[in-house]
Design a protein around this motif. Structure first.
Motif, PDB file in Angstrom:
ATOM      1  N   MET A   1       0.838  -1.197   0.000  1.00  0.00           N
ATOM      2  CA  MET A   1       0.000   0.000   0.000  1.00  0.00           C
ATOM      3  C   MET A   1       0.876   1.251   0.000  1.00  0.00           C
ATOM      4  N   ALA A   2       0.573   2.183  -0.880  1.00  0.00           N
ATOM      5  CA  ALA A   2       1.276   3.461  -0.895  1.00  0.00           C
ATOM      6  C   ALA A   2       0.733   4.349   0.218  1.00  0.00           C
ATOM      7  N   VAL A   3       1.654   4.969   0.966  1.00  0.00           N
ATOM      8  CA  VAL A   3       1.246   5.810   2.081  1.00  0.00           C
ATOM      9  C   VAL A   3       1.592   7.262   1.755  1.00  0.00           C
ATOM     10  N   SER A   4       0.611   8.177   1.944  1.00  0.00           N
ATOM     11  CA  SER A   4       0.834   9.596   1.680  1.00  0.00           C
ATOM     12  C   SER A   4       1.369  10.281   2.929  1.00  0.00           C
TER      13      SER A   4
ATOM     14  N   MET B   1      -7.100   7.297   1.722  1.00  0.00           N
ATOM     15  CA  MET B   1      -6.085   7.838   0.816  1.00  0.00           C
ATOM     16  C   MET B   1      -4.705   7.856   1.493  1.00  0.00           C
TER      17      MET B   1
ATOM     18  N   TRP C   1      -3.454   5.986   3.763  1.00  0.00           N
ATOM     19  CA  TRP C   1      -2.872   4.662   3.939  1.00  0.00           C
ATOM     20  C   TRP C   1      -2.918   3.810   2.666  1.00  0.00           C
ATOM     21  N   GLY C   2      -3.304   4.416   1.535  1.00  0.00           N
ATOM     22  CA  GLY C   2      -3.301   3.699   0.266  1.00  0.00           C
ATOM     23  C   GLY C   2      -4.263   2.530   0.211  1.00  0.00           C
TER      24      GLY C   2
ATOM     25  N   GLU D   1      -7.520   2.273  -0.987  1.00  0.00           N
ATOM     26  CA  GLU D   1      -8.335   2.084  -2.192  1.00  0.00           C
ATOM     27  C   GLU D   1      -9.575   1.234  -1.912  1.00  0.00           C
TER      28      GLU D   1
END
Length: 304
Positions: A1-4, A121, A123-124, A126
């Motif tokens: 997961m992509a993290v912002s 968003m 913590w990615g 979706e």
């Protein structure tokens, strides 16, 4: 997961253009039928990673009634997303409020909707709109609508939503009050008042008046004014008799209609258009009221 690193989400307050309340159920809740409209009074939620879960609140409204612990609906929304994603970190939420607190415009619900979107968003995750709607329904009846925005019909406890077509723009002048009203108190008073013969009895199966939906589809503010109604208004006026004078003042100053929004004490006046709304706002402000010009429908919670 992509993290912002940081996410900013904006979610709208709402007005109830029509609100019919059924009988109290065995669990104490009431079935309702509502026509909601999201309006241009916004809650901004900023989310950034943190070790634990915390919230800070600022804004242009009285914040004394906003909890900063786990009673805060946005914080509960954040924990819910973390649990759903299996995310072991935390989040700090910074909420900037414009929607009146305990004013019947769903500000806390907008915060929760924004927090759902922001944490997903951040913590990615979706999760997608249907899963976010499912989580929103667990948080409260108004949270799914704050996610969705626009104009909608809500049934059940108000959380079973179907979009309603609304053409054009509707202009409102919203008058806020310093002291809020408790939603359970308003429903309780309505149940008391309905024991009297002169009060409209509870509908067996609440439904939105088709004339309201026709007026929205036509973009006809005059027709909407004729059919707008809130069953909670009689109870709100019983608890806050001063609101009756305010309703009369607004209508005398040119509003097409005035009604208590949700459980109150915020009062919403429908105007014929932007210029009429501005004139009404100036008149009410000159009389000492905190009057805001807003319009709808606007979009639901989304990343800025």
């Amino acid at each position: 997961m992509a993290v912002s690193d940081r996410v900013h989400v904006r979610a709208p307050g709402k007005l109830n253009l029509f609100f019919e309340v059924g009988r109290a159920q065995d669990d104490g809740y009431h079935d309702v039928a509502s026509a909601y409209q999201a309006v241009s009074l916004w809650e901004d939620v900023y989310a950034r990673p943190a070790d634990g879960f915390s919230v800070g609140v600022s804004g242009s409204v009285d914040l004394s009634g906003v909890p900063s612990d786990d009673r805060n609906l946005a914080l509960r929304a954040a924990r819910m997303v973390a649990q759903r994603l299996g995310h072991d970190g935390g989040v700090h939420l910074e909420i900037v409020k414009q929607v009146p607190v305990a004013g019947g415009m769903g500000g806390g619900s907008a915060d929760a909707a924004a927090a759902l979107v922001a944490c997903d968003m951040l913590w990615g995750g979706e999760l997608g709109s249907s899963e976010l709607q499912r989580l929103a329904g667990r948080l409260g009846a108004d949270v799914p609508f704050a996610l969705m925005g626009g104009t909608a019909v809500g049934t059940g406890r108000g959380d079973q939503l179907s979009p309603a077509l609304a053409k054009g723009r509707f202009d409102w002048v919203v008058v806020t009050a310093e002291e809020g009203l408790s939603t359970p108190d308003v429903y309780g008073r309505l149940d008391e008042l309905r024991r009297r013969p002169d009060i409209r009895p509870a509908a067996a199966s609440p439904d939105v008046d088709p004339a309201v939906l026709h007026a929205l589809r036509a973009g006809n503010a005059v027709a909407l004014a004729q059919h707008a109604r809130n069953d909670l208004q009689v109870a709100a006026l019983s608890l806050r008799p001063d609101l009756r004078d305010l309703l009369e003042s607004g209508e005398q100053a040119g509003a097409l209609a005035g009604l208590v929004s949700g459980s109150g004490p915020t009062v919403a006046f429908l105007a014929e258009g932007p210029e009429a709304a501005l004139d009404l706002q100036v008149t009410l402000s000159a009389s000492g009221h905190a009057a805001l010009h807003v319009h709808g429908p606007v979009h639901g919670a989304r990343v800025v």
